[in-house]
Design a protein around this motif. Structure first.
Motif, PDB file in Angstrom:
ATOM      1  N   GLU A   1       0.821  -1.204   0.000  1.00  0.00           N
ATOM      2  CA  GLU A   1       0.000   0.000   0.000  1.00  0.00           C
ATOM      3  C   GLU A   1       0.859   1.260   0.000  1.00  0.00           C
ATOM      4  N   ILE A   2       1.993   1.202   0.669  1.00  0.00           N
ATOM      5  CA  ILE A   2       2.886   2.366   0.687  1.00  0.00           C
ATOM      6  C   ILE A   2       3.512   2.581  -0.683  1.00  0.00           C
ATOM      7  N   ILE A   3       3.862   1.493  -1.360  1.00  0.00           N
ATOM      8  CA  ILE A   3       4.475   1.621  -2.684  1.00  0.00           C
ATOM      9  C   ILE A   3       3.491   2.233  -3.678  1.00  0.00           C
ATOM     10  N   LYS A   4       2.196   1.961  -3.517  1.00  0.00           N
ATOM     11  CA  LYS A   4       1.209   2.485  -4.451  1.00  0.00           C
ATOM     12  C   LYS A   4       1.135   4.007  -4.403  1.00  0.00           C
ATOM     13  N   VAL A   5       1.312   4.573  -3.235  1.00  0.00           N
ATOM     14  CA  VAL A   5       1.164   6.023  -3.085  1.00  0.00           C
ATOM     15  C   VAL A   5       2.510   6.705  -2.870  1.00  0.00           C
ATOM     16  N   ALA A   6       3.600   6.000  -3.190  1.00  0.00           N
ATOM     17  CA  ALA A   6       4.924   6.580  -2.935  1.00  0.00           C
ATOM     18  C   ALA A   6       5.165   7.807  -3.807  1.00  0.00           C
ATOM     19  N   ARG A   7       4.791   7.730  -5.078  1.00  0.00           N
ATOM     20  CA  ARG A   7       5.034   8.855  -5.981  1.00  0.00           C
ATOM     21  C   ARG A   7       4.190  10.066  -5.579  1.00  0.00           C
ATOM     22  N   GLN A   8       2.942   9.831  -5.208  1.00  0.00           N
ATOM     23  CA  GLN A   8       2.084  10.940  -4.819  1.00  0.00           C
ATOM     24  C   GLN A   8       2.574  11.599  -3.531  1.00  0.00           C
ATOM     25  N   THR A   9       2.994  10.779  -2.584  1.00  0.00           N
ATOM     26  CA  THR A   9       3.493  11.353  -1.334  1.00  0.00           C
ATOM     27  C   THR A   9       4.789  12.123  -1.544  1.00  0.00           C
ATOM     28  N   ARG A  10       5.629  11.661  -2.481  1.00  0.00           N
ATOM     29  CA  ARG A  10       6.861  12.392  -2.764  1.00  0.00           C
ATOM     30  C   ARG A  10       6.556  13.752  -3.377  1.00  0.00           C
ATOM     31  N   THR A  11       5.580  13.797  -4.265  1.00  0.00           N
ATOM     32  CA  THR A  11       5.191  15.086  -4.853  1.00  0.00           C
ATOM     33  C   THR A  11       4.625  16.027  -3.795  1.00  0.00           C
ATOM     34  N   ALA A  12       3.776  15.480  -2.921  1.00  0.00           N
ATOM     35  CA  ALA A  12       3.228  16.311  -1.850  1.00  0.00           C
ATOM     36  C   ALA A  12       4.321  16.810  -0.912  1.00  0.00           C
ATOM     37  N   GLU A  13       5.317  15.966  -0.671  1.00  0.00           N
ATOM     38  CA  GLU A  13       6.419  16.378   0.198  1.00  0.00           C
ATOM     39  C   GLU A  13       7.201  17.531  -0.422  1.00  0.00           C
TER      40      GLU A  13
END
Length: 709
Positions: A285-297
């Motif tokens: 589940e973390i890998i699925k949203v890794a790119r989105q969370t990196r952009t938000a960061e």
């Protein structure tokens, strides 16, 4: 007498007609009309020519053919499926074209038509002749009565008078016709009415014929695929939501375990606390949203460090306008990583593909203080956390990013191991490691560098170690294979054993630098202060060596513009500028402290920077001042830490410095530190390169020793 008067009248009539045609009828002379004499006006700048020059004839030949028109043009012929010569265009421009029906009376075609009985003159020409004859009749004056009586009395006129009278009668259509003329006219009318007129054939007329073949119909084939599934993830995250999510996940895992064992889950009491493990075992589940969370960061960091980002993009030190030569550096971001706070920054390398990405390695130079190491890849868009990090069992001493394949990173460690990392793999383990390779380095690897792919297309890189060897490593099917390039021997030092046996002594390699134009040539610096000139094509040994410093050499760096100029720094407090194959330095700078690193600027051929362990950054511009730095500024607290590395950005006007506390600080250069010549402001890249090369050549011509000395 009447005849002479008639001739005088006719001559006067002819003169009058000539004057009317010239526009002078009714005028006596030019002087009488204008009232003043005719004067010739010449321009003041008219060239005075002699009589011989005026008589000289100058011939000018004008032709409609363009001599510069190409004569060897070709065009592709679909009939023969090859290129065929194209008719050359003579350069003639046709302004008007009309099909005519007139023929030359002496031509054979005209004679054939005359013999066949076709009228020579069309009707339009006959009408034109009649109109002209009527105009001539109106213009003629009536003869005097005496002239008419003289003509009647005269029975034999003179030949000239007879001819003139015949011509006048022929021109006058209203004159009475004689008997012979009437008979000839009747014969012509009879001949004309005897048969129909023949139609003239125009040889220039043609009929254009064309045919159209059937065109092939166009066909379109469209394929529609099923769009990929999309999902929108949005939620308000707070502390109790995170707690509930972890608790639910923990209970679900416990249920799955009990179902697998065939047991039922007991019911928990409401007041009994439940222990929740914060370690996630399933990371899908973390890998699925890794790119989105990196952009938000990155967005959050940009808002947090908005002032620094504005300074990086737009701030220019206004005090440089009042300083003639000196400049300053402005601290921007500080990159740090908690696991690397107790380690020193051992190397910094910028990516050639992604200009905002750089790699930093962390280790320890202390022999007794060796522990672990770190490799971190930072981006200027996120200074709080690295994009990639890897922990190693030994200190990492050097790093290099592949110029063509930016996902490949090679590192060298303190225990003599080299490894290759791939940023594309999901795991963080190196894809290649040299621990099990026979013949690997036996001491710390101090520098690595990616080379060109070999003949088989395998990636390879070079390394230099403190064991005195330069090795070449090839990646063959996810394995490393090593080849010894050269050994840094020291024949001047003799080490004799107890039995008198001479043991060869090797130099301890600390750094090397490959030539920017010749990929086979490189320089190696040692702890003894010597510089070795080596080549990858000669594996038997080095080409030459010379003593450059009194103590250990920390770095060697080639100039970006001049292929034979390089700089070296050492623990003997000096920075020296060298020219290849010259044993004496061109410039020597004493910085009053051990110099940890030196780097040439990529935007100027005369600017370089050096870092000393007392926490100062020294920026030199040899074109402005050949003796002192134009910027000497302390950027770290020397009481807490010492500076180790410095590196110029390849694109942005910033430099990076590293210290022994694991911090990498970015500094922006003021306008005085990155001045460009006036000629290079609006020039292209090639012209700017030539200007920088001319600038350093001019400087070298001053400091070079004359030939023969």
């Amino acid at each position: 007498m009447a005849t002479k008067q008639s001739r005088v009248g006719m001559e006067a009539h002819a003169e009058k007609s000539r004057r009317m045609s010239l526009g002078l009828a009714g005028q006596g002379s030019t002087n009488d009309f204008y009232g003043k004499s005719r004067t010739m006006i010449k321009p003041p700048n008219q060239v005075q020519l002699s009589a011989e020059e005026l008589k000289e004839e100058i011939t000018r030949v004008l032709t409609a053919v363009n001599p510069q028109a190409p004569k060897n043009q070709v065009q592709f012929s679909n009939h023969v499926l090859t290129f065929v010569p194209k008719p050359c265009d003579e350069g003639t421009l046709i302004l008007f074209t009309q099909n005519g029906y007139l023929l030359d009376i002496d031509s054979p075609e005209a004679r054939v038509q005359l013999e066949s009985g076709v009228d020579e003159v069309p009707q339009e020409e006959e009408e034109d002749d009649t109109a002209e004859a009527n105009e001539t009749k109106d213009d003629q004056e009536q003869p005097d009565e005496e002239a008419e009586q003289g003509e009647e009395d005269e029975s034999k006129p003179e030949p000239e008078e007879a001819e003139f009278s015949k011509a006048e009668e022929a021109d006058d259509p209203g004159a009475p016709a004689t008997g012979e003329e009437e008979e000839g006219a009747e014969n012509q009318v009879a001949e004309a009415s005897s048969g129909p007129k023949k139609k003239l054939t125009n040889a220039f007329n043609f009929c254009e014929r064309a045919s159209q073949t059937m065109n092939q119909t166009h066909k379109e084939a469209n394929v529609e695929t099923q769009p990929p599934p999309r999902a929108t993830i949005s939620s308000n995250v707070n502390a109790w939501n995170i707690y509930d999510t972890y608790q639910t996940n923990f209970e679900q895992q416990q249920q799955e375990k009990q179902q697998a064992q065939g047991k039922t889950q007991p019911k928990h009491a409401e007041n009994k606390p439940v222990h929740v493990s914060l370690e996630r075992k399933d990371e899908q589940e973390i890998i699925k949203v890794a790119r989105q969370t990196r952009t938000a960061e990155r967005i959050i960091n940009q808002n947090t460090y908005d002032e620094i980002a504005q300074d990086f993009k737009y701030y220019e030190d206004a005090s440089d306008e009042f300083k003639d030569k000196e400049g300053t550096v402005l601290p921007l971001w500080r990159f740090s990583f908690d696991p690397a706070k107790k380690l020193a920054v051992t190397d910094i390398c910028w990516s050639h593909t992604y200009t905002d990405l750089f790699a930093a390695t962390f280790g320890s130079y202390n022999f007794l203080g060796q522990s672990y190491g770190q490799v971190c890849l930072y981006t200027l868009k996120n200074p709080t956390y690295p994009e990639y990090h890897l922990s190693t069992s030994s200190g990492v001493m050097c790093v290099d990013i592949h110029q063509t394949y930016p996902h490949l990173v090679c590192i060298g460690m303190y225990n003599g191991t080299v490894s290759v990392l791939s940023l594309q793999t999901e795991g963080r383990e190196p894809i290649c490691l040299s621990k099990t390779v026979k013949g690997r380095h036996s001491d710390s690897v101090n520098k690595v560098h990616w080379g060109q792919d070999n003949m088989d297309g395998n990636h390879n890189f070079y390394s230099v170690s403190a064991d005195g060897r330069v090795m070449n490593w090839q990646l063959v099917q996810s394995e490393l294979r090593c080849t010894e390039v050269t050994t840094l021997g020291m024949p001047e030092v003799k080490n004799e054993g107890p039995d008198g046996t001479v043991i060869p002594v090797r130099g301890c390699g600390t750094t090397f630098a490959f030539h920017r134009k010749d990929p086979a040539a490189f320089l190696v610096g040692t702890e003894e202060g010597n510089v070795y000139n080596c080549s990858t094509t000669y594996s038997s040994g080095y080409l030459s060596s010379f003593p450059a410093h009194m103590q250990s050499i920390y770095n060697i760096n080639w100039n970006f513009f001049h292929t034979s100029i390089f700089a070296s720094c050492s623990a003997d407090w000096t920075v020296k500028i060298w020219e290849q194959d010259v044993l004496t330095p061109l410039f020597v700078f004493d910085l009053a402290a051990p110099v940890g690193d030196v780097a040439w600027a990529p935007y100027s051929s005369t600017v370089f920077a050096a870092s000393t362990i007392d926490g100062r950054v020294h920026v030199f511009d040899l074109d402005i001042d050949k003796y002192r730095p134009i910027c000497c500024q302390a950027v770290i607290d020397v009481k807490k830490t010492r500076m180790t590395k410095v590196s110029f950005s390849l694109v942005h006007p910033i430099i990076l410095v590293g210290d022994e506390r694991g911090n990498v600080t970015s500094l922006k250069l003021s306008p005085n530190l990155r001045k460009k010549p006036k000629e290079a402001k609006n020039a292209d890249a090639k012209r700017c390169f030539e200007i920088e090369l001319e600038k350093i050549e001019k400087l070298l011509s001053i400091v070079r020793e004359p030939a023969g000395q």
